[in-house]
Design a protein around this motif. Structure first.
Motif, PDB file in Angstrom:
ATOM      1  N   ASN A 135     -47.732  22.087   0.988  1.00  0.00           N
ATOM      2  CA  ASN A 135     -46.951  23.316   1.140  1.00  0.00           C
ATOM      3  C   ASN A 135     -46.946  24.124  -0.154  1.00  0.00           C
ATOM      4  O   ASN A 135     -47.009  25.358  -0.133  1.00  0.00           O
ATOM      5  N   ASP A 166     -50.284  25.837  -0.407  1.00  0.00           N
ATOM      6  CA  ASP A 166     -50.320  26.964   0.527  1.00  0.00           C
ATOM      7  C   ASP A 166     -49.511  28.149   0.014  1.00  0.00           C
ATOM      8  O   ASP A 166     -49.806  29.305   0.354  1.00  0.00           O
ATOM      9  N   TYR A 225     -50.621  29.986  10.695  1.00  0.00           N
ATOM     10  CA  TYR A 225     -51.332  29.501   9.519  1.00  0.00           C
ATOM     11  C   TYR A 225     -52.640  30.263   9.353  1.00  0.00           C
ATOM     12  O   TYR A 225     -53.325  30.557  10.336  1.00  0.00           O
ATOM     13  N   ALA A 285     -55.389  27.482   5.319  1.00  0.00           N
ATOM     14  CA  ALA A 285     -54.124  26.785   5.028  1.00  0.00           C
ATOM     15  C   ALA A 285     -54.290  25.278   5.192  1.00  0.00           C
ATOM     16  O   ALA A 285     -55.104  24.794   5.978  1.00  0.00           O
TER      17      ALA A 285
END
Length: 514
Positions: free
Chosen positions: A50, A53, A99, A103
């Motif tokens: 995360n 990303d 996404y 990603a």
């Protein structure tokens, strides 16, 4: 009408419906959410996905301890951050966001499932360049209470951001685990051993599964902070652990690209590698049990999602330990490739194995030729005589990561033994060092610490040369049943000689002699 005629009449390609109803998840779903089977390392890696990303280029995994208790784990990053609305979406159980093609996230469950698999309380505090710090707290009890999510007090959110302002200056996120199950079960006096083992396993897992990102410059650290003293007691930088990071291939002509035609997907490139026999390099020896690491290495958007295994193509075999194959999953994989939620494995349909069986390289040679070549290199290496080096207990806390990696690459490690730690502690003036044989520790007299750090305050991994020399001298003093008088005498005269050397160094410094 006969039963066979009834069956034919009732069978249709699509089952007809006559209405619908929305059925929200029951609160009992909390138990399913907290039992996803994440390993500790895979759960932390999911949180770091995360961060990547979110565009972070610096991430810290932070263990918080209070004396002998480990109290919390935090993952900090300097990514884009989230405002209050973004936090609500991130903490919504079952929320599926869009996404991008590149990603690392896929299903929208990683943050909650990974965290609540290990902690009873998940807090996320974040800020963006345009919004003030905000936070949300999700607990197992809250989910059972109608999926309740609590709002973190704004002043506390600001305070947490301020604590880590060296990393989160204008934007970033803090993910915090409290009431971590593994931490709550540590026996009194065992926190040091737990941390040493946990950090070592975490370093290996993150170094392997995120190796392409680390090689490109993302900074990833693991630190331990004692909240009772305000001191950082350990800090390591995670290095890339490349499973294809050999210096010279085991056979000329490799790595080689072999193309497999997979029904439903099209052409899939298989990058076939053969490691040199008996390699001690980290990318071969330190990525887990060597025999289990042969086979396919699947990547999705440069993130490793499977490290070894033949996916029903063939069985794991000792003579194929040098064979590894890198496969970048296609953006459109149809139903051929299916990634697990935990990102630790890939399921394939027979279409893939059939395609691999028939795959050919540009030179016309088959995938099976590659396997035969890998086996031949292994058998040739096994036939060569080699000097057997004595196994050692690996170095742990207090040793620089470069030193630990060099030991692992050069020497076999004794299985099942806790790593040797090295600490600066208060000792009598008559001792330069002492041993904590029960706790696998080398204890250095902190009275002499400044002498090895040029008068500056040293970090947890300071004085690497001194510590490494002591490790090489003393590592065979651990794991012994009986403490021999001869060995005890050796420790005494080493101590006396080293004490004389440090006093000599002090005298030279006082007289400004280089």
């Amino acid at each position: 009408m006969s039963s066979s005629a009834s069956l034919r009449a009732s069978w249709q390609y699509e089952v007809p419906t006559s209405g619908s109803a929305h059925l929200p998840p029951d609160a009992g779903y909390a138990k399913a959410l907290t039992n996803q089977g994440y390993s500790f390392e895979a759960a932390v890696a999911d949180l770091i996905d995360n961060s990547i990303d979110a565009g972070a280029d610096s991430v810290v995994v932070h263990f918080l301890r209070d004396s002998d208790r480990i109290v919390s784990l935090l993952v900090l990053d300097n990514g884009r951050g989230m405002d209050a609305s973004g936090l609500d979406q991130a903490m919504t159980v079952g929320h599926r966001r869009e996404y991008g093609d590149d990603a690392l996230g896929m299903y929208g469950t990683g943050l909650k499932a990974a965290s609540l698999s290990h902690a009873k309380s998940l807090t996320v505090i974040s800020r963006t360049r345009r919004s003030a710090p905000a936070g949300r707290k999700l607990t197992a009890e809250g989910i059972e209470d109608g999926f309740r999510c609590d709002t973190v007090d704004q002043s506390f959110a600001q305070e947490q951001i301020d604590v880590y302002d060296g990393l989160i200056e204008w934007q970033g996120t803090i993910v915090r685990w409290d009431r971590v199950r593994a931490f709550e079960t540590i026996a009194p006096g065992q926190s040091e051993q737990f941390l040493s083992k946990a950090i070592s396993q975490l370093e290996q897992h993150l170094g392997l599964y995120l190796h392409r990102f680390l090689s490109r410059g993302i900074k990833l650290d693991i630190a331990v902070w004692d909240v009772s003293t305000g001191e950082e007691t350990d800090h390591i930088s995670v290095d890339a652990l490349d499973p294809f990071g050999y210096k010279l291939s085991g056979k000329a002509g490799y790595p080689k690209k072999i193309l497999a035609q997979v029904e439903g997907v099209g052409q899939v490139a298989l990058e076939a590698h053969i490691w040199p026999a008996k390699s001690n390099l980290a990318g071969f020896r330190q990525v887990g049990p060597v025999q289990q690491r042969q086979g396919f290495y699947f990547y999705r958007n440069d993130r490793l999602v499977q490290a070894g295994g033949w996916n029903n193509l063939r069985a794991i075999e000792g003579h194929l330990v040098l064979a590894r194959v890198a496969v970048d999953l296609p953006a459109v994989s149809g139903s051929v490739f299916s990634l697990t939620v935990k990102k630790d494995g890939v399921e394939v349909t027979p279409a893939f194995t059939v395609g691999v069986d028939e795959a050919r390289g540009s030179d016309g040679k088959s995938f099976h030729t590659f396997l035969a070549d890998a086996e031949a290199v292994y058998r040739e290496g096994a036939s060569r005589s080699a000097v057997e080096r004595q196994a050692v207990t690996e170095p742990g806390k207090g040793f620089d990561p470069m030193v630990k990696r060099a030991v692992r690459e050069e020497l076999p490690l004794k299985p099942g033994e806790d790593p040797i730690r090295i600490d600066w502690v208060t000792l009598p003036e008559s001792k330069f060092f002492d041993l904590d044989r029960e706790g696998n520790g080398i204890l250095l007299n902190k009275e002499f610490r400044d002498d090895f750090n040029d008068g500056r305050r040293g970090g947890a991994n300071d004085a690497p040369v001194t510590k490494t020399l002591l490790y090489l001298l003393l590592q065979d003093c651990f794991g012994l049943g009986r403490w021999e008088r001869k060995r005890a005498d050796r420790i005494d005269y080493w101590n006396a000689i080293l004490l004389a050397s440090v006093h000599a160094q002090r005298e030279r410094r006082s007289r400004n002699i280089p």
